[in-house]
Design a protein around this motif. Structure first.
Motif, PDB file in Angstrom:
ATOM      1  N   LEU A 154     -22.073 -35.363  -2.216  1.00  0.00           N
ATOM      2  CA  LEU A 154     -22.049 -34.538  -1.015  1.00  0.00           C
ATOM      3  C   LEU A 154     -20.774 -33.707  -1.010  1.00  0.00           C
ATOM      4  N   LEU A 155     -20.915 -32.368  -0.970  1.00  0.00           N
ATOM      5  CA  LEU A 155     -19.747 -31.496  -0.867  1.00  0.00           C
ATOM      6  C   LEU A 155     -19.443 -31.272   0.615  1.00  0.00           C
ATOM      7  N   VAL A 156     -18.205 -31.539   1.007  1.00  0.00           N
ATOM      8  CA  VAL A 156     -17.810 -31.467   2.416  1.00  0.00           C
ATOM      9  C   VAL A 156     -16.576 -30.581   2.540  1.00  0.00           C
ATOM     10  N   THR A 157     -16.638 -29.595   3.426  1.00  0.00           N
ATOM     11  CA  THR A 157     -15.452 -28.793   3.715  1.00  0.00           C
ATOM     12  C   THR A 157     -14.677 -29.464   4.846  1.00  0.00           C
ATOM     13  N   PRO A 158     -13.387 -29.177   4.989  1.00  0.00           N
ATOM     14  CA  PRO A 158     -12.603 -29.851   6.035  1.00  0.00           C
ATOM     15  C   PRO A 158     -13.214 -29.744   7.424  1.00  0.00           C
ATOM     16  N   ARG A 159     -13.844 -28.606   7.732  1.00  0.00           N
ATOM     17  CA  ARG A 159     -14.416 -28.417   9.059  1.00  0.00           C
ATOM     18  C   ARG A 159     -15.700 -29.225   9.267  1.00  0.00           C
ATOM     19  N   GLU A 160     -16.251 -29.778   8.182  1.00  0.00           N
ATOM     20  CA  GLU A 160     -17.519 -30.508   8.287  1.00  0.00           C
ATOM     21  C   GLU A 160     -17.339 -32.014   8.289  1.00  0.00           C
TER      22      GLU A 160
END
Length: 590
Positions: A348-354
């Protein structure tokens, strides 16, 4: 109304322009919470929605709000309360996306840590929707800068989270300052007594909608998430694919357009890929799945709807390139691997805002997801060199090289060079299309520093700009950026933008000097060209930074940098004092 009865958004009563926008965004069909909430909200009924984060609640209330907005009235007609600044920003961005075809629509996100003056200017110009955290909304109400006289709808998003963070008294105070005839929609994952009290006291005969969480993941699927910078997602993905030993892989994105774009980018990077979305006819879909089964393609990039029913034994990996907003969708996605008793891996790729979506998935599935790390440049180099050595040894063992040995001897005699030099030249030629030695990239080699936003700082100022107690002593270069005092920019704006987009620790950002039309920023020596290009395109205060390295003759004097740093510390101290005073006022408002 069940989701099985509703196959598209038009059948929910939404206006055609909104439906067209949703189609352009790649939304294929309503989620259960959307299918059941939108018709009731369009009818003006109060609503109690019990559903986990990630079930599509934002669209469930944003679309009805946009359907009923009067663009000629420039005072707020809808107020959305969110527990954190991150959620407030996300909700505001979702509104902007849905309103892409609504000319003249204005929304104001208001939260602690953002420049109050900018918020005051935005509210004074006129907005149709306000999304804010409780503390900052109270500040504006007390100042008289937020006028709720024409408010027709109020949304409480993640009400139980606001209760957990101690905001419920604030929420009631805000509700008491709204018109009696406004519509209220309350969304919560649970129904503790305090939330039930608000429902009884402030909602008028609400429609109750409950979406049961049915998510359970398969134990044999290894789950992992990787924190990535939004701007470098494709580069991070390429690194992951290079080190993962996968056979077949299915990759999930949110929109139809993204399936085609990502498949093309992967093809350009040497991966046999194909897109699968709702616009692809059944015959082509069958061909794509058959090619995946037979190994003619290795990666399928798909939307949730298009991937339904795929059962291909060779799928060893599932990659969530875009994190799903629906927790149930996550379980369906990773279920494409690990079938029939086989093992599988889900990334799972997660950006800081997610991060809040990641936590929601973990709560819903009852399973923690392990954090993985991106391979560094050195690790990729070592892996490529090892493979190259193995291919050389395999060729030595399996091929007759006598003719090539003779050719090397001829070149050696003619050019008067050693066989080692010839071998090195041949190695260079062999790897020219896929270099063995990976260039250093700070955006990918260093872990992303993320702030703990689990509610501990509530509505307080953003600590990125005020908490940099330890500044790096590494050598610095000066860079000029094309935003300045007349744009309303503050040091914290530049620190936040650069640290987030460049995946850089804020302590690595040196002095900041703000002039009228431009500013100077100190950044570490050796900043890569890719990073410089990335930062040049970053927008701050509605302007691109256009970052350019500058020589010492055009850089500010060190004294000015220190003075500006002193000013920044005074600003932060002032912000903390303001928030503390607000907290004292809040404790006595009842």
């Amino acid at each position: 109304m069940s989701d099985s009865q509703t196959s598209d958004f038009a059948s929910l009563g939404l206006p055609a322009p909104l439906c067209a926008t949703l189609q352009n965004l790649g939304y294929e069909q309503p989620s259960p919470i959307q299918a059941q909430s939108i018709p009731s909200l369009l009818e003006g009924k109060d609503l109690l929605g019990l559903a986990q984060t990630g079930t599509g609640k934002t669209a469930a209330f944003a679309l009805p709000v946009l359907s009923r907005i009067n663009l000629k009235q420039n005072s707020p007609q809808a107020l959305v309360l969110a527990p954190t600044r991150e959620l407030a920003i996300q909700v505001a961005e979702a509104f902007q996306s849905y309103a892409a075809n609504i000319d003249g629509f204005h929304i104001a996100p208001i939260y602690g840590g953002q420049d109050m003056r900018a918020q005051l200017r935005q509210l004074k110009r006129g907005v149709h929707v306000v999304v804010g955290t409780p503390g900052r909304v109270m500040d504006h109400l007390r100042r008289g800068s937020l006028d709720l006289a024409n408010l027709s709808m109020m949304v409480l998003d993640e009400a139980d989270e606001m209760l957990r963070m101690g905001f419920i008294d604030d929420v009631e105070w805000i509700l008491d300052h709204t018109p009696d005839q406004r519509q209220v929609a309350l969304f919560s994952a649970t129904m503790p007594p305090a939330i039930k009290k608000i429902t009884n006291n402030y909602l008028n005969d609400p429609v109750r909608i409950q979406i049961e969480a049915k998510t359970k993941t398969v134990d044999r699927i290894e789950q992992q998430y990787v924190m990535v910078s939004p701007a470098r997602k494709i580069d991070a993905l390429t690194r992951i694919l290079e080190v993962e030993d996968f056979d077949g892989l299915i990759m999930f994105v949110r929109t139809k357009t993204a399936t085609v774009e990502l498949a093309q980018k992967l093809e350009a990077r040497g991966y046999s890929s194909a897109a699968l979305n709702g616009d692809i006819n059944q015959k082509q879909r069958e061909i794509t799945i058959e090619q995946l089964k037979k190994g003619k393609i290795d990666v399928v990039v798909a939307t949730d709807v298009a991937a339904r029913g795929i059962d291909v034994p060779r799928i060893t990996h599932v990659v969530n390139y875009d994190i799903p907003h629906d927790n149930e969708a996550y379980v369906h996605r990773i279920g494409r691997t690990g079938r029939a008793g086989r093992s599988g891996k889900a990334i799972l790729l997660v950006t800081p805002r997610e991060r809040h979506l990641l936590r929601s998935i973990e709560r819903s599935t009852g399973q923690p997801i392990e954090e993985g790390k991106l391979p560094t440049s050195d690790e990729l180099t070592n892996r490529r060199v090892t493979r190259f050595r193995e291919s050389i040894l395999e060729t030595l063992d399996s091929q007759d090289l006598s003719e090539f040995t003779k050719l090397v001897e001829e070149v050696q005699a003619e050019a008067n060079v050693s066989s080692d030099e010839i071998a090195a030249a041949l190695a260079y030629m062999a790897q020219s299309s896929h270099p063995l030695f990976v260039e250093k990239d700070k955006l990918l080699d260093e872990p992303i520093a993320v702030r703990n936003d689990r509610g501990r700082d509530r509505d307080r100022g953003d600590k990125r700009s005020g908490g940099r107690k330890e500044r790096s002593n590494q050598p610095m270069d000066y860079y000029r950026v094309e935003v300045g005092r007349k744009d309303g920019v503050k040091p914290g704006d530049l620190v936040g933008a650069i640290a987030n987009e460049a995946n850089m620790r804020s302590s690595n950002i040196g002095n900041i000097t703000i002039n009228d039309s431009h500013s100077f920023v100190q950044l570490p020596v050796g900043l890569g060209e890719d990073t410089q290009r990335l930062l040049s395109k970053v927008w701050v205060r509605n302007k691109p930074l256009k970052l350019q390295k500058t020589d010492l003759d055009h850089a500010p004097q060190e004294k000015r940098g220190r003075n500006d740093g002193d000013k920044r510390r005074r600003d932060n101290a002032s912000n903390r004092k303001f928030d503390d005073n607000r907290g004292n006022r809040r404790s006595g408002h009842r």
